[in-house]
Design an enzyme around this catalytic site. Structure first.
Site, mmCIF file in Angstrom:
data_model
loop_
_atom_site.group_PDB
_atom_site.id
_atom_site.type_symbol
_atom_site.label_atom_id
_atom_site.label_comp_id
_atom_site.label_asym_id
_atom_site.label_seq_id
_atom_site.Cartn_x
_atom_site.Cartn_y
_atom_site.Cartn_z
ATOM 1 C CE LYS A 1 -4.095 -2.081 2.129
ATOM 2 N NZ LYS A 1 -3.597 -3.455 2.142
ATOM 3 N N GLY B 1 -9.118 -5.580 6.399
ATOM 4 C CA GLY B 1 -9.163 -4.845 7.665
ATOM 5 C C GLY B 1 -8.150 -5.300 8.702
ATOM 6 C CG HIS C 1 -14.674 2.014 0.542
ATOM 7 N ND1 HIS C 1 -13.815 1.351 1.384
ATOM 8 C CD2 HIS C 1 -14.327 1.600 -0.704
ATOM 9 C CE1 HIS C 1 -13.007 0.577 0.688
ATOM 10 N NE2 HIS C 1 -13.307 0.724 -0.592
ATOM 11 C CE LYS D 1 -14.651 -2.782 -0.268
ATOM 12 N NZ LYS D 1 -14.024 -3.110 -1.565
ATOM 13 N NE ARG E 1 -8.338 -8.997 -4.047
ATOM 14 C CZ ARG E 1 -9.409 -8.398 -3.566
ATOM 15 N NH1 ARG E 1 -10.553 -8.480 -4.236
ATOM 16 N NH2 ARG E 1 -9.377 -7.716 -2.437
ATOM 17 N NE ARG F 1 -18.597 -8.149 0.521
ATOM 18 C CZ ARG F 1 -17.291 -7.962 0.513
ATOM 19 N NH1 ARG F 1 -16.520 -8.647 1.371
ATOM 20 N NH2 ARG F 1 -16.720 -7.114 -0.316
#
Length: 449
Positions: free
Chosen positions: A116, A165, A208, A237, A292, A338
């Protein structure tokens, strides 16, 4: 053209890739751990091979075993899905050496964007706005405190590698950094083999929002608009939707242009996602790039009509991208929920035996799942068991359809987060579109705890 693919993954994403391969007439090879031998995707593939014990380092991260099966079965390519080896540059490089196509970008790009700190610096060079923060790894608590005071609290303490996270925490003063720094560094080292940490300014009341991109090997690139991914728990998420309820058409165009600028600067190829934080004034800042396919890719497919997995395979077959930016448009609204095997209040995983798994089958429902009735959810993997995607004419219509579908979803034998999902989408703030990254903490947890 690629004729045979090994899917180096499990669960719903393995099943998702297999479905597109079948549509394209491509043979598939599945790999499974001891814990997954009865998983639905195993029987969906043309061939399936046991790869090792349940623990990921002995199965889905076993590079040599996966490559051995790939060579044994004569596949042309490996699709890594998401997670596991999908952003492992070393694995992609080994595929290149073995003359097996890695369905994703080149290994050097994966390596650069997988860190990152390096990714932030690359985006800055590409003139993509970044959140104020450190350009190099921070080694000590004392150094972190000094930098945090220079940037100004609150600060996001982050692991340089990995995702989900892990190693990430908001800190609001010197004392909180003292308590958090070493623990997060150790977690990052354990999960990713890299304990490097960096600091970013926390953008308060942020959204986000991410941009999906596709780029071929011939210099062509397009973006497929944005996804709103602000409903999160533990920085992960839970609900995603497309398009965003918040940004203007002008901001949409600017974010899309920034994403294409990043792609061109990096010489990026295949599917990828540029993630941004967007503040209350619609200023946007680069967060990270995922090299990805994303968990939430179906909402983009629903509003654009593009099969992203199919495009990945075509690009990896060196075909020219036939999609033109001017031909793309947003059609309707889509939301993905989800579904996790977890306690809906504590968010602790809830492994166990699913006695009943019954789902609605209306034409507006798209379900991607890795489980079925009489299936054991093990503690070895991420607790996400299914993704429910609903499309409607507009956001109000989509929320109504999603609520109706969730109410009729029947999973027995384990706890799931379906009660949480219903509370979120039924809330006045969600229905107004007030979906910031603080939503769960501000509107959900105070109600259920």
């Amino acid at each position: 053209m690629i004729k045979k693919i090994l899917i180096a993954n499990r669960g719903e994403i393995a099943a998702r890739v297999i479905k597109t391969c079948k549509k394209m007439g491509i043979k598939t090879v599945a790999v499974y751990s001891e814990a997954d031998q009865k998983a639905p995707y195993v029987t969906m593939a043309d061939e399936s091979f046991h790869i090792g014990p349940p623990r990921v380092n002995e199965s889905y991260l076993n590079v040599e075993k996966i490559l051995s099966i790939a060579k044994e079965t004569g596949v042309d390519a490996i699709h890594p899905g998401y997670g596991f080896l999908s952003e492992n540059g070393s694995f992609a490089k080994k595929c290149e050496i073995e003359n097996i196509t890695f369905i994703g970008p080149k290994s050097d790009v994966i390596e650069k964007m997988g860190n990152k700190i390096a990714a932030r610096n690359a985006m800055e060079e590409a003139n993509v706005p970044i959140v104020p923060g450190t350009k190099e790894a921070v080694d000590t608590t004392e150094e972190a405190i000094k930098i945090a005071n220079d940037i100004g609290y609150p600060i996001m303490l982050k692991a340089a590698s990995g995702g989900g996270g892990i190693g990430m925490q908001v800190v609001r003063n010197d004392d909180e950094i003292h308590k958090a720094f070493d623990g997060n560094r150790k977690r990052a080292q354990t999960f990713f083999g890299d304990g490097s940490m960096f600091l970013e300014k926390k953008i308060e009341n942020a959204r986000h929002i991410e941009i999906q991109v596709l780029a071929d090997n011939h210099g062509n690139a397009v973006h497929l608009f944005e996804r709103e991914c602000s409903i999160q728990r533990r920085n992960q998420k839970v609900i995603e939707e497309a398009p965003s309820t918040f940004i203007s058409e002008s901001t949409r165009e600017k974010m899309g242009a920034a994403a294409i600028q990043a792609v061109n600067t990096l010489n990026y190829t295949n599917a990828g996602t540029i993630e941004f934080l967007v503040d209350e004034e619609e200023n946007f800042y680069f967060l990270e790039m995922n090299t990805r396919i994303q968990v939430e890719h179906p909402v983009t497919e629903e509003i654009t009509g593009i099969d992203i997995v199919e495009e990945q395979i075509k690009i990896s077959s060196n075909q020219v991208l036939t999609i033109k930016q001017d031909d793309l448009s947003i059609n309707g609204h889509a939301i993905e929920a989800r579904i996790y095997a977890e306690d809906p209040v504590t968010f602790f995983p809830s492994p166990g035996h699913i006695t009943t798994f019954e789902t609605p089958t209306e034409d507006y429902v798209r379900l991607e799942t890795g489980v079925e009735s009489n299936y054991d959810v093990t503690p070895f993997y991420d607790p996400m068991i299914s993704k429910l995607i609903v499309k409607g004419e507009n956001r109000e219509d989509t929320i109504s359809k999603l609520k109706h579908t969730l109410q009729r979803f029947k999973i027995e034998g384990i706890k799931t987060n379906i009660p949480m999902l219903l509370k979120v989408i039924e809330s006045e703030e969600f229905q107004k579109g007030n979906t910031t990254t603080a939503f769960v903490d501000e509107y959900y947890l105070p109600v259920v705890k």
